[in-house]
Design a protein around this motif. Structure first.
Motif, PDB file in Angstrom:
ATOM      1  N   THR A   1      46.578  33.806  -7.639  1.00 44.39           N
ATOM      2  CA  THR A   1      46.284  33.265  -8.975  1.00 44.39           C
ATOM      3  C   THR A   1      45.972  34.329 -10.024  1.00 44.39           C
ATOM      4  O   THR A   1      46.010  34.052 -11.214  1.00 44.39           O
ATOM      5  N   GLY A   2      45.618  35.526  -9.590  1.00 36.06           N
ATOM      6  CA  GLY A   2      45.267  36.578 -10.529  1.00 36.06           C
ATOM      7  C   GLY A   2      43.816  36.575 -10.945  1.00 36.06           C
ATOM      8  O   GLY A   2      43.369  37.449 -11.682  1.00 36.06           O
ATOM      9  N   GLU A   3      43.059  35.580 -10.498  1.00 35.95           N
ATOM     10  CA  GLU A   3      41.629  35.521 -10.800  1.00 35.95           C
ATOM     11  C   GLU A   3      40.920  34.691  -9.746  1.00 35.95           C
ATOM     12  O   GLU A   3      41.529  33.852  -9.084  1.00 35.95           O
ATOM     13  N   GLU A   4      39.638  34.940  -9.584  1.00 37.00           N
ATOM     14  CA  GLU A   4      38.873  34.148  -8.629  1.00 37.00           C
ATOM     15  C   GLU A   4      38.271  32.949  -9.357  1.00 37.00           C
ATOM     16  O   GLU A   4      37.622  33.119 -10.392  1.00 37.00           O
ATOM     17  N   PRO A   5      38.485  31.734  -8.845  1.00 39.98           N
ATOM     18  CA  PRO A   5      37.938  30.552  -9.517  1.00 39.98           C
ATOM     19  C   PRO A   5      36.408  30.539  -9.411  1.00 39.98           C
ATOM     20  O   PRO A   5      35.845  31.088  -8.469  1.00 39.98           O
ATOM     21  N   PRO A   6      35.732  29.904 -10.376  1.00 39.96           N
ATOM     22  CA  PRO A   6      34.268  29.824 -10.332  1.00 39.96           C
ATOM     23  C   PRO A   6      33.736  29.143  -9.068  1.00 39.96           C
ATOM     24  O   PRO A   6      32.687  29.508  -8.567  1.00 39.96           O
ATOM     25  N   VAL A   7      34.458  28.157  -8.562  1.00 37.90           N
ATOM     26  CA  VAL A   7      34.054  27.454  -7.343  1.00 37.90           C
ATOM     27  C   VAL A   7      35.196  27.572  -6.343  1.00 37.90           C
ATOM     28  O   VAL A   7      36.334  27.213  -6.641  1.00 37.90           O
ATOM     29  N   LEU A   8      34.887  28.087  -5.156  1.00 34.58           N
ATOM     30  CA  LEU A   8      35.888  28.207  -4.099  1.00 34.58           C
ATOM     31  C   LEU A   8      35.222  27.837  -2.784  1.00 34.58           C
ATOM     32  O   LEU A   8      34.239  28.456  -2.377  1.00 34.58           O
ATOM     33  N   LEU A   9      35.736  26.793  -2.141  1.00 36.82           N
ATOM     34  CA  LEU A   9      35.213  26.319  -0.865  1.00 36.82           C
ATOM     35  C   LEU A   9      36.324  26.331   0.167  1.00 36.82           C
ATOM     36  O   LEU A   9      37.501  26.203  -0.161  1.00 36.82           O
ATOM     37  N   ALA A  10      35.941  26.437   1.419  1.00 36.51           N
ATOM     38  CA  ALA A  10      36.906  26.395   2.517  1.00 36.51           C
ATOM     39  C   ALA A  10      36.481  25.323   3.518  1.00 36.51           C
ATOM     40  O   ALA A  10      35.300  24.988   3.623  1.00 36.51           O
ATOM     41  N   PHE A  11      37.458  24.786   4.237  1.00 38.27           N
ATOM     42  CA  PHE A  11      37.183  23.849   5.323  1.00 38.27           C
ATOM     43  C   PHE A  11      38.392  23.826   6.241  1.00 38.27           C
ATOM     44  O   PHE A  11      39.477  24.246   5.876  1.00 38.27           O
ATOM     45  N   GLU A  12      38.183  23.346   7.446  1.00 40.60           N
ATOM     46  CA  GLU A  12      39.270  23.189   8.402  1.00 40.60           C
ATOM     47  C   GLU A  12      39.610  21.707   8.518  1.00 40.60           C
ATOM     48  O   GLU A  12      38.721  20.857   8.466  1.00 40.60           O
TER      49      GLU A  12
ATOM     50  N   PHE B   1      32.288  21.816   4.761  1.00 38.39           N
ATOM     51  CA  PHE B   1      32.679  22.883   3.859  1.00 38.39           C
ATOM     52  C   PHE B   1      31.937  24.151   4.242  1.00 38.39           C
ATOM     53  O   PHE B   1      30.835  24.108   4.761  1.00 38.39           O
ATOM     54  N   ARG B   2      32.567  25.297   3.970  1.00 42.80           N
ATOM     55  CA  ARG B   2      31.947  26.581   4.274  1.00 42.80           C
ATOM     56  C   ARG B   2      32.312  27.580   3.184  1.00 42.80           C
ATOM     57  O   ARG B   2      33.202  27.344   2.374  1.00 42.80           O
ATOM     58  N   GLU B   3      31.609  28.684   3.182  1.00 49.38           N
ATOM     59  CA  GLU B   3      31.900  29.786   2.268  1.00 49.38           C
ATOM     60  C   GLU B   3      33.213  30.429   2.712  1.00 49.38           C
ATOM     61  O   GLU B   3      33.421  30.677   3.896  1.00 49.38           O
ATOM     62  N   PRO B   4      34.144  30.685   1.802  1.00 47.23           N
ATOM     63  CA  PRO B   4      35.397  31.342   2.179  1.00 47.23           C
ATOM     64  C   PRO B   4      35.141  32.771   2.667  1.00 47.23           C
ATOM     65  O   PRO B   4      34.196  33.429   2.223  1.00 47.23           O
ATOM     66  N   THR B   5      35.976  33.233   3.558  1.00 46.98           N
ATOM     67  CA  THR B   5      35.879  34.614   4.028  1.00 46.98           C
ATOM     68  C   THR B   5      36.359  35.556   2.931  1.00 46.98           C
ATOM     69  O   THR B   5      36.998  35.128   1.956  1.00 46.98           O
TER      70      THR B   5
ATOM     71  N   LEU C   1      41.682  25.583   1.366  1.00 49.04           N
ATOM     72  CA  LEU C   1      40.830  26.113   0.310  1.00 49.04           C
ATOM     73  C   LEU C   1      40.823  25.145  -0.861  1.00 49.04           C
ATOM     74  O   LEU C   1      41.855  24.575  -1.212  1.00 49.04           O
ATOM     75  N   LEU C   2      39.674  24.979  -1.457  1.00 49.96           N
ATOM     76  CA  LEU C   2      39.500  24.078  -2.590  1.00 49.96           C
ATOM     77  C   LEU C   2      38.947  24.909  -3.742  1.00 49.96           C
ATOM     78  O   LEU C   2      37.864  25.492  -3.626  1.00 49.96           O
ATOM     79  N   ALA C   3      39.701  25.006  -4.833  1.00 50.60           N
ATOM     80  CA  ALA C   3      39.289  25.791  -5.996  1.00 50.60           C
ATOM     81  C   ALA C   3      39.035  24.855  -7.172  1.00 50.60           C
ATOM     82  O   ALA C   3      39.753  23.880  -7.361  1.00 50.60           O
ATOM     83  N   ALA C   4      38.007  25.178  -7.963  1.00 53.37           N
ATOM     84  CA  ALA C   4      37.664  24.342  -9.114  1.00 53.37           C
ATOM     85  C   ALA C   4      37.010  25.188 -10.196  1.00 53.37           C
ATOM     86  O   ALA C   4      36.528  26.294  -9.940  1.00 53.37           O
ATOM     87  N   GLU C   5      36.996  24.655 -11.398  1.00 60.07           N
ATOM     88  CA  GLU C   5      36.332  25.326 -12.505  1.00 60.07           C
ATOM     89  C   GLU C   5      34.839  25.032 -12.540  1.00 60.07           C
ATOM     90  O   GLU C   5      34.059  25.806 -13.086  1.00 60.07           O
ATOM     91  N   ASP C   6      34.436  23.890 -11.962  1.00 63.75           N
ATOM     92  CA  ASP C   6      33.036  23.487 -12.003  1.00 63.75           C
ATOM     93  C   ASP C   6      32.746  22.615 -10.793  1.00 63.75           C
ATOM     94  O   ASP C   6      33.666  22.056 -10.198  1.00 63.75           O
TER      95      ASP C   6
END
Length: 63
Positions: free
Chosen positions: A25-36, A10-14, A48-53
């Motif tokens: 989505t109209g908003e940035e999720p609290p948790v956002l991860l990226a991976f290849e 996993f890495r920090e999204p660009t 991209l993996l988005a989550a609330e927590d």
């Protein structure tokens, strides 16, 4: 995640990836991860993996 996906780094999204999520989505999720991952083509695809927590649990969990 798919069963065949084992331990992706996993890495920090660009900034561009964050902007795309915000645009869609109209908003940035609290948790956002990226991976290849292997998308079946000649090069890995960005996911991209988005989550609330974020909760880290070890072990196997039934679906």
């Amino acid at each position: 995640m798919p069963d065949g996906l084992h331990g992706p780094p996993f890495r920090e999204p660009t900034a561009g990836e964050r902007a795309e999520v915000l645009r869609i989505t109209g908003e940035e999720p609290p948790v956002l991860l990226a991976f290849e991952a292997d998308g079946g083509g000649t090069a890995p695809v960005t996911c991209l993996l988005a989550a609330e927590d974020l909760v880290v649990r070890q072990g196997r969990f039934p679906r």
